[in-house]
Design an enzyme around this catalytic site. Structure first.
Site, PDB file in Angstrom:
ATOM      1  N   GLY A  43       6.813  11.402  17.596  1.00 53.94           N
ATOM      2  CA  GLY A  43       8.080  10.764  18.760  1.00 53.94           C
ATOM      3  C   GLY A  43       7.660   9.368  18.637  1.00 53.94           C
ATOM      4  O   GLY A  43       6.481   9.060  19.239  1.00 53.94           O
ATOM      5  N   ASN A  47       3.734   7.600  19.660  1.00 58.23           N
ATOM      6  CA  ASN A  47       3.408   7.530  19.340  1.00 58.23           C
ATOM      7  C   ASN A  47       3.009   5.797  19.714  1.00 58.23           C
ATOM      8  O   ASN A  47       1.592   5.182  19.471  1.00 58.23           O
ATOM      9  CB  ASN A  47       3.985   7.152  17.623  1.00 58.23           C
ATOM     10  CG  ASN A  47       3.990   8.041  17.230  1.00 58.23           C
ATOM     11  OD1 ASN A  47       3.436   8.891  17.353  1.00 58.23           O
ATOM     12  ND2 ASN A  47       4.900   7.957  16.171  1.00 58.23           N
ATOM     13  N   GLU A 144      15.467   7.286  21.094  1.00 58.04           N
ATOM     14  CA  GLU A 144      15.201   8.923  19.982  1.00 58.04           C
ATOM     15  C   GLU A 144      15.977   9.416  21.908  1.00 58.04           C
ATOM     16  O   GLU A 144      16.170  10.970  21.144  1.00 58.04           O
ATOM     17  CB  GLU A 144      13.868   9.628  19.930  1.00 58.04           C
ATOM     18  CG  GLU A 144      13.611   8.381  18.637  1.00 58.04           C
ATOM     19  CD  GLU A 144      11.960   9.373  18.186  1.00 58.04           C
ATOM     20  OE1 GLU A 144      12.307   9.468  17.082  1.00 58.04           O
ATOM     21  OE2 GLU A 144      11.387  10.061  18.360  1.00 58.04           O
ATOM     22  N   THR A 224      11.534  -6.362  11.622  1.00 56.29           N
ATOM     23  CA  THR A 224      10.224  -6.646  10.569  1.00 56.29           C
ATOM     24  C   THR A 224      10.651  -5.476   9.046  1.00 56.29           C
ATOM     25  O   THR A 224      11.682  -5.256   9.603  1.00 56.29           O
ATOM     26  CB  THR A 224       8.832  -4.807  11.502  1.00 56.29           C
ATOM     27  OG1 THR A 224      10.161  -3.754  11.044  1.00 56.29           O
ATOM     28  CG2 THR A 224       8.665  -5.261  12.565  1.00 56.29           C
ATOM     29  N   LYS A 228       6.497  -6.742   3.681  1.00 56.12           N
ATOM     30  CA  LYS A 228       7.052  -8.572   3.710  1.00 56.12           C
ATOM     31  C   LYS A 228       6.766  -9.319   4.833  1.00 56.12           C
ATOM     32  O   LYS A 228       6.837 -10.281   4.752  1.00 56.12           O
ATOM     33  CB  LYS A 228       8.773  -8.768   3.530  1.00 56.12           C
ATOM     34  CG  LYS A 228       9.230  -8.185   1.506  1.00 56.12           C
ATOM     35  CD  LYS A 228       9.627  -9.345   1.094  1.00 56.12           C
ATOM     36  CE  LYS A 228      11.475  -8.679   1.887  1.00 56.12           C
ATOM     37  NZ  LYS A 228      12.199  -7.560   1.733  1.00 56.12           N
ATOM     38  N   ASP A 257       5.672   2.094  15.299  1.00 54.01           N
ATOM     39  CA  ASP A 257       5.751   2.409  16.614  1.00 54.01           C
ATOM     40  C   ASP A 257       4.182   1.344  16.742  1.00 54.01           C
ATOM     41  O   ASP A 257       3.804   0.794  17.273  1.00 54.01           O
ATOM     42  CB  ASP A 257       5.009   3.936  16.756  1.00 54.01           C
ATOM     43  CG  ASP A 257       6.275   4.194  15.737  1.00 54.01           C
ATOM     44  OD1 ASP A 257       7.402   4.154  16.563  1.00 54.01           O
ATOM     45  OD2 ASP A 257       5.946   5.719  15.678  1.00 54.01           O
TER      46      ASP A 257
HETATM   47  O1  RIB Z   1       8.573   6.741  13.830  1.00 50.76           O
HETATM   48  C1  RIB Z   1       7.828   8.267  13.659  1.00 50.76           C
HETATM   49  C2  RIB Z   1       8.033   9.057  14.599  1.00 50.76           C
HETATM   50  O2  RIB Z   1       9.445   8.928  14.121  1.00 50.76           O
HETATM   51  C3  RIB Z   1       7.950  10.747  13.677  1.00 50.76           C
HETATM   52  O3  RIB Z   1       6.316  10.237  14.519  1.00 50.76           O
HETATM   53  C4  RIB Z   1       8.380  10.889  14.502  1.00 50.76           C
HETATM   54  O4  RIB Z   1       8.394  12.339  15.333  1.00 50.76           O
HETATM   55  C5  RIB Z   1       9.827  10.977  14.283  1.00 50.76           C
HETATM   56  O5  RIB Z   1      10.336  10.496  16.396  1.00 50.76           O
END
Ligand code: RIB
Length: 308
Positions: A43, A47, A144, A224, A228, A257
């Site tokens: 998530g 993260n 998300e 990002t 590179k 993340d």
């Molecule tokens: O950015 C990576 C994440 O995207 C994963 O951990 C997955 O859960 C999705 O949310």
């Protein structure tokens, strides 16, 4: 380096990551045999919260989870990582989950994520954590959970003069009124392309996309660009951020993340923009040498050793 402990508020989702590693991704309609499987914590919001806490920040995390095994694991994880959970439990809903394919040759991935309970979040739910947002130095959100929830978080942070960071992942088009709420936006190439219509591959294309985002009202843009590095583009300067190679890349899951969290921590500590971006690139550079998303995030000591 500054020793202050920045206060970071993260709004986003938790997902249990079901990760299949193989020598190639399955094509539509095809079954392939994986060489490895692991269940990890993911998530994007969770993260980022964990990466920021490991990197030395005081972190609060707001999300929705279900009253199920994945949700219970998430609560245990945040306790263990020292993340202050503001999670709301929705007993009738499942906790988020993600199916992840990792290519063992490149470390690249493909992800399907189900936000579970977090897809029911409403702007009014964010109002309940306004005092916590107000007490932070930096507010971080992704896409998300519903976009109007992200917008409400950004509005509240703005109201209290908290620095705002939007990591617009996964790639979605955004209403015009979201851009001026962002002090910083951190898309990858794909997300920048979707937000601007510019196909981003080179630094020049990234700069063109970044300038369009500035025109939409964003304060500063960081795109990002995978191995590179990244491009920073703001009102008075544009510069490249070198990638920080810390060893062979085995799994890029969560690298964006890590970069977002590292940048938030750097800003919160009062580092200069180049220093905060180097801190972010170092955090992300370490994370891709390890498997998993949350599991791959380094500690502050590891980042400091790498920076030396
Ligand atoms: O950015 C990576 C994440 O995207 C994963 O951990 C997955 O859960 C999705 O949310």
């Amino acid at each position: 380096m500054s020793t202050t402990r920045p206060r970071i508020f993260v709004l986003g989702i938790y997902a249990a990551d079901l990760v299949f590693t193989g020598s190639r991704m399955p094509a539509p309609g095809e079954t392939v045999t994986a060489s490895n499987f692991l269940r990890g914590h993911g998530g994007k919001g969770s993260n980022q919260a964990i990466a920021a806490a490991r990197a030395g920040a005081d972190v609060s995390f707001f999300t929705f989870i279900g009253d199920d095994a994945f949700g219970h694991d998430a609560v245990e994880l945040w306790q263990h990582e020292g993340v202050r959970s503001k999670a709301v439990v929705i007993p009738t809903q499942a906790t988020g989950a993600a199916g992840i394919f990792v290519d063992s040759r490149t470390g690249g991935n493909a992800i399907t994520v189900f936000p579970g309970a977090s897809r029911l979040m409403l702007p009014v739910d964010v109002d309940k954590v306004e005092p916590d947002i107000a007490e932070s130095d930096v507010f971080v959100v992704q896409l998300e959970q519903p976009v109007d929830v992200a917008r409400r978080g950004l509005e509240l942070a703005r109201r209290h003069r908290v620095t705002t960071i939007l990591n617009p992942a996964p790639a979605l088009s955004l209403p015009d009124d979201v851009f001026p709420l962002c002090d910083f936006i951190l898309p990858n190439e794909t997300e920048a392309g979707l937000l601007t219509g510019v196909s981003v591959g080179t630094f020049d294309e990234a700069e063109r996309a970044a300038r369009m985002l500035l025109k939409k009202g964003v304060g500063n843009v960081i795109i990002t660009l995978g191995e590179k590095g990244a491009l920073y583009c703001g009102p008075t300067q544009t510069f490249l951020v070198e990638p920080v190679g810390m060893g062979p890349c085995v799994d890029t899951t969560g690298a964006g993340d890590g970069f977002t969290a590292g940048f938030a921590v750097g800003l919160g500590k009062g580092l200069s923009l180049p220093e905060a971006l180097k801190f972010a690139a170092t955090l992300a550079g370490i994370s891709v040498t390890r498997h998993g998303a949350a599991a791959s995030m380094p500690t502050l000591t590891e980042i400091e050793v790498a920076l030396k």
